[in-house]
Structures are given as structure tokens and as C-alpha cells.
Design an enzyme around this catalytic site. Structure first.
Site, mmCIF file in Angstrom:
data_model
loop_
_atom_site.group_PDB
_atom_site.id
_atom_site.type_symbol
_atom_site.label_atom_id
_atom_site.label_comp_id
_atom_site.label_asym_id
_atom_site.label_seq_id
_atom_site.Cartn_x
_atom_site.Cartn_y
_atom_site.Cartn_z
ATOM 1 N N GLY A 17 37.934 40.254 35.158
ATOM 2 C CA GLY A 17 39.208 40.024 35.845
ATOM 3 C C GLY A 17 39.736 38.617 35.643
ATOM 4 O O GLY A 17 40.374 38.054 36.538
ATOM 5 N N ASN A 94 34.070 38.781 38.839
ATOM 6 C CA ASN A 94 35.229 38.238 39.548
ATOM 7 C C ASN A 94 36.270 39.310 39.879
ATOM 8 O O ASN A 94 36.956 39.195 40.895
ATOM 9 C CB ASN A 94 35.858 37.125 38.693
ATOM 10 C CG ASN A 94 37.213 36.695 39.211
ATOM 11 O OD1 ASN A 94 37.326 36.020 40.234
ATOM 12 N ND2 ASN A 94 38.279 37.112 38.526
ATOM 13 N N TYR A 163 37.992 46.396 52.254
ATOM 14 C CA TYR A 163 37.701 45.414 51.185
ATOM 15 C C TYR A 163 36.531 44.529 51.612
ATOM 16 O O TYR A 163 35.582 44.318 50.842
ATOM 17 C CB TYR A 163 38.979 44.606 50.958
ATOM 18 C CG TYR A 163 38.877 43.290 50.226
ATOM 19 C CD1 TYR A 163 38.886 43.243 48.838
ATOM 20 C CD2 TYR A 163 38.827 42.074 50.928
ATOM 21 C CE1 TYR A 163 38.847 42.025 48.163
ATOM 22 C CE2 TYR A 163 38.794 40.863 50.268
ATOM 23 C CZ TYR A 163 38.800 40.847 48.880
ATOM 24 O OH TYR A 163 38.755 39.644 48.230
ATOM 25 N N ALA A 166 33.299 46.394 51.389
ATOM 26 C CA ALA A 166 32.825 46.540 50.002
ATOM 27 C C ALA A 166 32.191 45.236 49.518
ATOM 28 O O ALA A 166 31.177 45.244 48.816
ATOM 29 C CB ALA A 166 33.983 46.947 49.094
HETATM 30 N N1 LIG Z 1 42.991 35.379 46.154
HETATM 31 C C1 LIG Z 1 42.309 35.176 47.294
HETATM 32 O O1 LIG Z 1 42.832 34.657 48.304
HETATM 33 C C2 LIG Z 1 40.850 35.549 47.356
HETATM 34 C C3 LIG Z 1 40.131 35.260 48.524
HETATM 35 C C4 LIG Z 1 38.784 35.585 48.590
HETATM 36 C C5 LIG Z 1 38.175 36.218 47.511
HETATM 37 N N2 LIG Z 1 38.903 36.508 46.394
HETATM 38 C C6 LIG Z 1 38.228 37.186 45.287
HETATM 39 O O2 LIG Z 1 38.436 36.451 44.084
HETATM 40 C C7 LIG Z 1 38.431 37.365 42.984
HETATM 41 C C8 LIG Z 1 39.667 37.154 42.134
HETATM 42 O O3 LIG Z 1 40.809 37.358 42.937
HETATM 43 P P1 LIG Z 1 42.280 36.982 42.454
HETATM 44 O O4 LIG Z 1 43.050 36.655 43.681
HETATM 45 O O5 LIG Z 1 42.252 36.013 41.347
HETATM 46 O O6 LIG Z 1 42.779 38.413 41.912
HETATM 47 P P2 LIG Z 1 44.018 38.781 40.995
HETATM 48 O O7 LIG Z 1 44.443 40.143 41.411
HETATM 49 O O8 LIG Z 1 45.018 37.677 40.996
HETATM 50 O O9 LIG Z 1 43.415 38.839 39.518
HETATM 51 C C9 LIG Z 1 42.297 39.599 39.225
HETATM 52 C C10 LIG Z 1 42.391 40.247 37.857
HETATM 53 O O10 LIG Z 1 41.429 41.286 37.898
HETATM 54 C C11 LIG Z 1 41.903 42.346 37.100
HETATM 55 N N3 LIG Z 1 41.253 43.601 37.502
HETATM 56 C C12 LIG Z 1 41.490 44.338 38.616
HETATM 57 N N4 LIG Z 1 40.740 45.446 38.599
HETATM 58 C C13 LIG Z 1 40.008 45.400 37.450
HETATM 59 C C14 LIG Z 1 39.060 46.277 36.864
HETATM 60 N N5 LIG Z 1 38.742 47.426 37.467
HETATM 61 N N6 LIG Z 1 38.496 45.941 35.680
HETATM 62 C C15 LIG Z 1 38.841 44.793 35.060
HETATM 63 N N7 LIG Z 1 39.742 43.912 35.570
HETATM 64 C C16 LIG Z 1 40.318 44.227 36.759
HETATM 65 C C17 LIG Z 1 43.382 42.385 37.355
HETATM 66 O O11 LIG Z 1 44.059 43.024 36.261
HETATM 67 C C18 LIG Z 1 43.731 40.909 37.498
HETATM 68 O O12 LIG Z 1 44.239 40.356 36.273
HETATM 69 C C19 LIG Z 1 38.311 38.763 43.571
HETATM 70 O O13 LIG Z 1 36.959 39.193 43.540
HETATM 71 C C20 LIG Z 1 38.759 38.575 44.998
HETATM 72 O O14 LIG Z 1 38.200 39.552 45.844
HETATM 73 C C21 LIG Z 1 40.217 36.185 46.285
#
Ligand SMILES: NC(=O)c1ccc[n+]([C@@H]2O[C@H](COP(=O)([O-])OP(=O)(O)OC[C@H]3O[C@@H](n4cnc5c(N)ncnc54)[C@H](O)[C@@H]3O)[C@@H](O)[C@H]2O)c1
Length: 251
Positions: A17, A94, A163, A166
């Protein structure tokens, strides 16, 4: 004087991701320490964009588009990484926000939306682990870093209960894996992030008021912590969930 260098020269890191958001910061940070980066995303164009930017910066990088929810796609993707860059030494799970993700309190949430959250965060992460961990064990060195969320440890009123469940589930399974692999040279840890956001975005500025350090997290914050967890120096750190959230969770 010698000290920690967090040197990842010669290592291959797969970041799922990483086509946008937090994963980009993680990929950049690992590349800055010398790792070759396999950039995964569901969207090939996003993965190629990140990989191209890393190559422009002098890193070895390869885009590998696959859906982590499919064990067959994961196996084929990891095979492509192995032939393009070499065996995977560092896995950063990620990808965790499925496109179907909705925001709703648990009792108002649609059960049809539960599956993608568990399929991505729990099963998807495990598919990636199963594809790379046996090789790490054979080679006697490996780092698995799960990107988790504060929502996996604390209850919050943001409508992200499933979420969070999970995330808690994968953290729990990986604690067992850390113990099972304890003597193999492979460490397994989770990094539980707090709210991430652009410091200049008016839509998120108000959310930063509740964070003790007064700002939301940046991809570079996550990247720095992943560099530590992926480094040779972190060999005594395993089975942990580390909270990286500006102090938002302290209990
Ligand atoms: N953004 C936040 O505030 C936040 C807070 C806590 C934790 N997180 C965690 O950080 C991580 C990244 O989050 P983010 O905000 O950058 O997400 P995002 O949605 O901005 O980007 C994540 C990327 O993952 C890709 N993706 C989604 N499902 C996929 C799959 N099945 N296979 C391959 N790629 C896939 C998407 O296409 C996207 O480009 C996640 O695990 C999220 O749970 C984010």
C-alpha cells in the site's frame, strides 16, 4: 566512536500500500538507509509513481501491483520481487484501508462492510507474512513490521470499531508469530499510529488540538520508526506494539 547506523544496505524491503500516504514515507525512509524497495499497491499507477520517485532519488525500487487480499496474487507478487530485487528481508504490512471502508458506529455499521476490513488488515497481512517469512527463517534474518492503529487498542468515537477490531486481531496473531520465530533471527512488531494528517490542512488542524504534542502524524514520523524496527540494531525488539501518536494514547 561507533554507534547505531540503522544501515539497511543490501536489504530488500516490501512495503504494501505504498502508492500513497503513510507508505510513501516508509518507503522513502527505508530507501534512505540503503534498502532496495518493492513498492506494492492495488493501483499499478500509484505503485509506479512511488517507485519512480525513489529511483529518481538514487534508490533501487520496483513497482509490484497486487491485492494483498489474494494469496495467489501475493505469491506471484513476491516472486516478481525476488526475481527483480532479491529475497524480501523486510516486510512492512502498511496496506490497511480498503476502498470500501465506511465510517459508522458499530451498531449502525453495515455487516457487508466488515469483510473488506478484516480481509485487508487481518488475512491480507497474514498472506504477505506467509509469502516471505519462510525465506527469512531459512536465511536467519528478517523484519516484519505491521502498521496498526491506536484504534486497535483504545475505544474512540470515530466510527472505526470494526477496523480497530481487525487491527487488534492482527496485532494479536503477530505476537504469537514473534514468539514462534523468536530464535530464528526474524523479529515481528506492530507500529500503532495515531491520526495522520497534513499539518497545513484546515480540515485536520482542529483534530491536532487533542494530541499532546499538538500536531498530527506525518509519513516521515512513521518512516523513522519503521527504519528502527527494520534495522539490525532492533534485534532485541520483538512481539511489541509500539504506539506512535504524539502521546494521544498513554494508557
Ligand atoms: N491515515 C491515518 O490517519 C492512519 C491512522 C492510523 C493508522 N493508519 C494506518 O496506516 C496505514 C496506511 O494508511 P494511509 O492513511 O496511508 O492509507 P491510504 O488509503 O492513504 O493509502 C494506502 C494505499 O493502500 C492501497 N491498498 C488498499 N488496499 C490494498 C490492498 N488490498 N492491496 C494492496 N494495496 C492496497 C491503496 O490503494 C492506497 O494507495 C494503514 O494500515 C492504516 O490503517 C493510518
Amino acid at each position: 566512536m561507533s554507534g547505531p547506523t540503522f544501515d539497511l544496505t543490501g536489504r530488500v524491503a516490501l512495503v504494501t500500500g505504498a502508492g500513497q500516504g503513510v507508505g510513501v514515507g516508509i518507503a522513502e525512509a527505508l530507501a534512505s538507509r540503503g534498502a532496495a524497495i518493492a513498492v506494492n499497491d492495488l493501483h499499478a499507477d500509484r505503485a509506479e509513481h512511488t517507485a519512480g520517485a525513489l529511483r529518481d532519488g538514487g534508490a533501487r525500487a520496483l513497482a509490484v501491483a497486487f491485492d494483498i487480499r489474494s494469496p495467489q496474487e501475493v505469491a506471484a507478487g513476491v516472486a516478481a520481487v525476488e526475481s527483480g530485487l532479491g529475497p524480501v528481508d523486510v516486510l512492512v504490512n502498511n496496506a490497511g484501508v480498503p476502498i470500501e471502508m465506511g465510517i459508522a458506529p458499530i451498531l449502525q455499521s453495515d455487516p457487508a462492510e466488515w469483510g473488506p476490513l478484516v480481509d485487508t488488515n487481518f488475512y491480507g497481512s497474514l498472506h504477505c507474512v506467509r509469502a516471505v517469512a519462510p525465506g527469512m527463517v531459512d536465511r536467519g534474518w528478517g523484519r516484519i513490521v505491521q502498521i496498526s492503529s491506536a484504534a486497535g487498542s483504545v475505544g474512540i468515537r470515530l466510527g472505526v470499531g470494526i477496523y480497530g477490531g481487525a487491527k487488534a486481531g492482527i496485532e494479536g496473531a503477530l505476537r504469537h508469530l514473534a514468539v514462534e520465530l523468536g530464535r530464528t533471527g526474524v523479529t515481528v512488531n506492530s507500529l500503532a499510529l495515531g491520526l495522520m494528517g497534513n499539518v497545513d490542512d484546515p480540515a485536520t488542524v482542529h483534530m491536532a488540538r487533542g494530541v499532546p504534542v499538538g500536531r498530527l502524524g506525518l509519513p516521515a514520523d512513521a518512516g523513522a520508526a519503521v527504519v528502527y524496527l527494520a534495522s539490525p540494531e532492533a534485534s532485541w525488539m520483538t512481539g511489541q506494539t509500539i504506539h506512535l501518536d504524539g502521546g494521544a494514547t498513554t494508557g
